[in-house]
Motif scaffolding. Sequence first.
Motif, mmCIF file in Angstrom:
data_model
loop_
_atom_site.group_PDB
_atom_site.id
_atom_site.type_symbol
_atom_site.label_atom_id
_atom_site.label_comp_id
_atom_site.label_asym_id
_atom_site.label_seq_id
_atom_site.Cartn_x
_atom_site.Cartn_y
_atom_site.Cartn_z
ATOM 1 N N VAL A 126 0.860 -1.163 0.028
ATOM 2 C CA VAL A 126 -0.076 -0.119 0.120
ATOM 3 C C VAL A 126 0.934 1.143 0.115
ATOM 4 O O VAL A 126 2.024 1.139 0.175
ATOM 5 N N LYS A 127 0.441 2.521 -0.169
ATOM 6 C CA LYS A 127 1.117 3.395 -0.194
ATOM 7 C C LYS A 127 1.607 4.058 0.949
ATOM 8 O O LYS A 127 1.121 3.676 2.232
ATOM 9 N N PRO A 128 3.061 4.825 1.039
ATOM 10 C CA PRO A 128 3.575 5.000 2.334
ATOM 11 C C PRO A 128 2.749 5.282 3.580
ATOM 12 O O PRO A 128 2.780 4.894 4.723
ATOM 13 N N TYR A 129 1.921 6.653 3.239
ATOM 14 C CA TYR A 129 1.112 7.089 4.213
ATOM 15 C C TYR A 129 0.257 6.284 4.813
ATOM 16 O O TYR A 129 -0.610 6.442 5.900
ATOM 17 N N GLY A 181 10.366 4.586 1.805
ATOM 18 C CA GLY A 181 10.576 5.660 2.989
ATOM 19 C C GLY A 181 10.042 5.188 4.272
ATOM 20 O O GLY A 181 10.151 5.922 5.322
ATOM 21 N N VAL A 182 9.347 4.004 4.577
ATOM 22 C CA VAL A 182 8.895 3.691 5.661
ATOM 23 C C VAL A 182 9.872 2.725 6.415
ATOM 24 O O VAL A 182 10.111 1.521 5.927
ATOM 25 N N ASN A 183 10.474 3.123 7.479
ATOM 26 C CA ASN A 183 11.611 2.445 8.143
ATOM 27 C C ASN A 183 11.214 1.312 8.886
ATOM 28 O O ASN A 183 9.927 1.248 9.354
ATOM 29 N N ILE A 184 12.134 0.266 9.029
ATOM 30 C CA ILE A 184 11.782 -0.884 9.767
ATOM 31 C C ILE A 184 11.181 -0.331 11.143
ATOM 32 O O ILE A 184 10.117 -0.822 11.761
ATOM 33 N N VAL A 191 18.919 10.228 -9.878
ATOM 34 C CA VAL A 191 19.011 9.026 -8.903
ATOM 35 C C VAL A 191 19.015 9.855 -7.555
ATOM 36 O O VAL A 191 18.324 9.509 -6.501
ATOM 37 N N GLN A 192 19.730 10.929 -7.161
ATOM 38 C CA GLN A 192 20.171 11.485 -6.016
ATOM 39 C C GLN A 192 18.591 12.044 -5.402
ATOM 40 O O GLN A 192 18.202 12.018 -4.224
ATOM 41 N N ALA A 193 17.763 12.666 -6.274
ATOM 42 C CA ALA A 193 16.425 13.368 -6.188
ATOM 43 C C ALA A 193 15.624 12.332 -5.418
ATOM 44 O O ALA A 193 14.952 12.378 -4.416
ATOM 45 N N ALA A 194 15.655 11.233 -6.091
ATOM 46 C CA ALA A 194 14.717 9.970 -5.490
ATOM 47 C C ALA A 194 15.093 9.464 -4.476
ATOM 48 O O ALA A 194 14.345 9.266 -3.533
ATOM 49 N N ASN A 236 13.167 9.628 -0.842
ATOM 50 C CA ASN A 236 12.658 8.510 0.123
ATOM 51 C C ASN A 236 13.163 8.560 1.562
ATOM 52 O O ASN A 236 12.675 8.363 2.326
ATOM 53 N N LYS A 237 14.297 9.482 1.764
ATOM 54 C CA LYS A 237 14.770 9.687 2.919
ATOM 55 C C LYS A 237 13.718 10.840 3.827
ATOM 56 O O LYS A 237 13.481 10.648 4.870
ATOM 57 N N ARG A 238 13.196 11.812 2.957
ATOM 58 C CA ARG A 238 12.172 12.622 3.417
ATOM 59 C C ARG A 238 11.066 11.912 3.823
ATOM 60 O O ARG A 238 10.447 12.433 4.911
ATOM 61 N N LEU A 239 10.571 10.975 3.241
ATOM 62 C CA LEU A 239 9.452 10.281 3.421
ATOM 63 C C LEU A 239 9.267 9.659 4.755
ATOM 64 O O LEU A 239 8.385 9.348 5.468
#
Length: 267
Positions: free
Chosen positions: A71-74, A99-102, A256-259, A263-266
């Motif tokens: 499902v979507k991250p949020y 972007g969803v951490n363990i 690549v860096q923007a993606a 991911n970090k921001r999410l």
Amino acid sequence: MTKTIGFYGTGNMGRAMIQGLIQSKLYEAKDILIYDVYQPIVEKLVKELGVTPADGPENLAEKSDTIIFAVKPYVLPNLLKELSQNLTTSQVLISVAAGVNISTIEQALTSQHKVVRVMPNTPALVGEGMSALACNANVSESEEKEVLEIFNSFGKAQLVSENLIDAVVGVSGSAPAYVYMFIEALADGAVLEGMPRQQAYEFAAQTVLGSAKMVLETKKHPGELKDMVTSPGGTTIEAVKVLEDQGFRSAVINAVQAASKCNKRLS
Ligand SMILES: NC(=O)C1=CN([C@@H]2O[C@H](COP(=O)(O)OP(=O)(O)OC[C@H]3O[C@@H](n4cnc5c(N)ncnc54)[C@H](OP(=O)(O)O)[C@@H]3O)[C@@H](O)[C@H]2O)C=CC1
Ligand SMILES: O=C(O)[C@@H]1CCC=N1
């Protein structure tokens, strides 16, 4: 005993993995349980692929040995909280959410749950996916192997440390989109030179496929393979110069860096 695998979310990535799994024959379609809030997509997959629809989200949690959350991250943290009474610490819970951490998943459940964070990509649909896996400490070696087997069944998979997942998003999770843009642009160039569009897509896509295979199979440096195409004073070096003049490499590196940053921001 037959093992079951359940999917929450059967959109673009969920469907790609389900179809890849069925084609690989690792699971029979009937042993794949699905749940999606969008009912038409469930009906379509049941009809087309023969997978089993779950009677609601709790039912899927209770009937699946292994679960993939696509499902979507949020959506994921709330979904996990809703299911916390139905998920057990013996199930392997796999999330492909960007972007969803363990640790976020552990916080939504408990730190005893077995959690695997994966970044796959959509070529899983044709058995050519690339996935990176990071497991928490509760996942045993044999479970790690089972999860690798799942993701290797529709492509290639590697264990990585979780901090590399941001790089993985940039280089493979999101990257099919840029490769399709490149194929489209290559074909547009051929169309500009008079080639019919469908024929141009075939020439462009087969060239990308063949070039990728050369990198993987010869193990030569991509620069060396480029030099093998680039005859002195020839056509290729003219094209290479245009790409360098127009910032091709730095555009790709920045993409690549923007993606990865996103991911970090999410998280
Ligand atoms: N697409 C890709 O190439 C990749 C995606 N991912 C990750 O995969 C995940 C899914 O992405 P993608 O497939 O593109 O997204 P999609 O929107 O195509 O699919 C997600 C599906 O989940 C459904 N959904 C929403 N809420 C729930 C819920 N509570 N229970 C079950 N299903 C629900 C959505 O329905 P509705 O639309 O009605 O909300 C939708 O059908 C994301 O976390 C993404 O980061 C990872 C790697 C690559
Ligand atoms: O665009 C996204 O956020 C998802 C994750 C990687 C590919 N698609």
